[in-house]
Design an enzyme around this catalytic site. Structure first.
Site, PDB file in Angstrom:
ATOM      1  N   ASP A  26       0.909  -1.126  -0.274  1.00  0.00           N
ATOM      2  CA  ASP A  26      -0.309  -0.030   0.383  1.00  0.00           C
ATOM      3  C   ASP A  26       0.833   1.639   0.118  1.00  0.00           C
ATOM      4  O   ASP A  26       1.338   1.001   0.550  1.00  0.00           O
ATOM      5  CB  ASP A  26      -0.977  -0.422   1.449  1.00  0.00           C
ATOM      6  N   HIS A  43       3.092   3.316  -8.789  1.00  0.00           N
ATOM      7  CA  HIS A  43       3.101   2.288  -9.316  1.00  0.00           C
ATOM      8  C   HIS A  43       3.963   1.533  -9.561  1.00  0.00           C
ATOM      9  O   HIS A  43       4.553   0.395  -9.386  1.00  0.00           O
ATOM     10  CB  HIS A  43       1.118   1.633  -9.959  1.00  0.00           C
ATOM     11  N   LEU A 137      11.345 -20.410  -4.167  1.00  0.00           N
ATOM     12  CA  LEU A 137      10.081 -19.577  -3.588  1.00  0.00           C
ATOM     13  C   LEU A 137       9.290 -19.561  -4.623  1.00  0.00           C
ATOM     14  O   LEU A 137       9.210 -19.843  -6.199  1.00  0.00           O
ATOM     15  CB  LEU A 137      11.075 -17.960  -4.200  1.00  0.00           C
TER      16      LEU A 137
HETATM   17  C1  FPP Z   1      -1.159   0.016  -3.539  1.00  0.00           C
HETATM   18  O1  FPP Z   1      -0.963   1.937  -3.240  1.00  0.00           O
HETATM   19  C2  FPP Z   1      -1.454  -0.766  -4.059  1.00  0.00           C
HETATM   20  C3  FPP Z   1      -1.688  -1.166  -5.106  1.00  0.00           C
HETATM   21  C4  FPP Z   1      -3.892  -0.604  -5.167  1.00  0.00           C
HETATM   22  C5  FPP Z   1      -1.341  -1.947  -6.339  1.00  0.00           C
HETATM   23  C6  FPP Z   1      -0.043  -2.251  -5.947  1.00  0.00           C
HETATM   24  C7  FPP Z   1       0.546  -3.154  -7.361  1.00  0.00           C
HETATM   25  C8  FPP Z   1       1.891  -2.995  -7.926  1.00  0.00           C
HETATM   26  C9  FPP Z   1       2.527  -2.961  -6.767  1.00  0.00           C
HETATM   27  C10 FPP Z   1       2.176  -2.879  -9.032  1.00  0.00           C
HETATM   28  C11 FPP Z   1       1.519  -3.886  -9.904  1.00  0.00           C
HETATM   29  C12 FPP Z   1       1.553  -5.231  -9.172  1.00  0.00           C
HETATM   30  C13 FPP Z   1       2.398  -6.129 -10.449  1.00  0.00           C
HETATM   31  C14 FPP Z   1       2.230  -7.612  -9.735  1.00  0.00           C
HETATM   32  C15 FPP Z   1       2.637  -5.886 -11.518  1.00  0.00           C
HETATM   33  P1  FPP Z   1      -2.469   2.883  -3.328  1.00  0.00           P
HETATM   34  O2  FPP Z   1      -2.999   3.006  -4.799  1.00  0.00           O
HETATM   35  O3  FPP Z   1      -3.489   2.703  -2.922  1.00  0.00           O
HETATM   36  O4  FPP Z   1      -1.746   3.574  -2.617  1.00  0.00           O
HETATM   37  P2  FPP Z   1      -2.362   5.252  -2.002  1.00  0.00           P
HETATM   38  O5  FPP Z   1      -2.743   4.258  -0.773  1.00  0.00           O
HETATM   39  O6  FPP Z   1      -1.436   5.822  -1.317  1.00  0.00           O
HETATM   40  O7  FPP Z   1      -3.419   5.427  -3.007  1.00  0.00           O
END
Ligand code: FPP
Length: 252
Positions: A26, A43, A137
């Site tokens: 997150d 991201h 893994l």
């Molecule tokens: C949360 O940050 C993260 C996500 C919703 C997606 C997680 C995705 C990645 C790390 C990249 C994609 C993964 C792969 C396997 C390609 P948020 O956007 O909710 O952050 P915020 O709460 O600060 O807005």
């Protein structure tokens, strides 16, 4: 190539290194906003963090790493952001699959395939198929995943068997239902980490988390690294896991 993992300590609940770590990645958006960058850049840097953490998890002796990459509820985000996240998954598989495979990583995917674009389904299937014999893994990618949906799906499959006369309802207990979840052969997570300071599970592995240790870290996911993983594992090692029983040392 990945270096050899530290020899795991004894397997089981007294293992100081968790066998299975699950992560809610997150804070990508907030990381970007704090730097005046678009959310997509957060991201993208989140995928860099993921690469670091896959390597670190293996080096530390973790055997299963589950990551929450796209939740069933993320469909409520703007279409452009959903497109960015799907684009990152495509690129991650296209660019990193060969390396993951040569490093001995087995990729597994949990979550709903229905509703995903066909090319995404093909990539996910290819990743699972190519790496299915790897043992160093297990990288479990929760994609289009929601715990309530997973449990409802298991209940539906069981109900169908009852309706078809193949199962006695009285035979259904917690173990039975657990076997109908998306990846019943994967052990429950010992440690669940959530970055960015939020204190919630957000529909992630709620069945499997019954006895997981939860560690919440204040840093945003793009800043997460091996040191942060080590410190979460150190916190885990300080916890006493009782699984509903009594304290080992005092018996109280
Ligand atoms: C949360 O940050 C993260 C996500 C919703 C997606 C997680 C995705 C990645 C790390 C990249 C994609 C993964 C792969 C396997 C390609 P948020 O956007 O909710 O952050 P915020 O709460 O600060 O807005």
């Amino acid at each position: 190539m990945m270096p050899n993992a530290a020899a795991p300590a004894t397997e089981g609940s007294d293992r100081s290194v968790p066998l299975h770590v699950a992560i809610i990645m997150d804070g990508n958006g907030r990381w970007a906003a704090a730097r005046g960058l678009p959310r997509a850049e957060g991201h993208r840097r989140g995928v860099d963090a993921l690469r670091r953490v896959v390597r670190a998890a293996h080096e530390l002796g973790v055997l299963y790493l589950t990551i929450f990459s796209f939740s069933s509820e993320n469909w409520s985000r703007p279409a452009t952001e959903i497109g960015d996240l799907f684009g990152l998954l495509r690129r991650f598989i296209r660019n990193d699959l060969a390396t993951l495979h040569s490093d001995g990583v087995r990729v597994r995917v949990i979550g709903e395939r229905e509703g995903l674009e066909p090319d995404i389904c093909t990539l996910l299937n290819e990743a699972e198929e190519l790496t299915k014999a790897n043992t160093k893994l297990n990288l479990v990618v929760a994609f289009n995943y929601g715990s309530r949906q997973e449990i409802a799906g298991a209940a539906q499959r069981l109900a169908r068997e009852v309706a078809e006369g193949k199962r006695d309802p009285a035979s259904i207990d917690a173990d039975t239902l657990g076997r109908y979840l998306d990846a019943p052969d994967i052990p429950d997570p010992d440690l669940i980490i959530r970055t960015s300071g939020e204190l919630r599970l957000s529909n992630f592995l709620m069945w499997q988390a019954a006895y997981s240790e939860l560690v919440f870290v204040p840093i945003h996911w793009p800043d997460f690294d091996k040191a942060a993983l080590e410190s979460a594992i150190a916190e885990y090692a300080r916890r006493e896991r009782r699984f509903g029983g009594l304290a080992a040392k005092t018996g109280s």
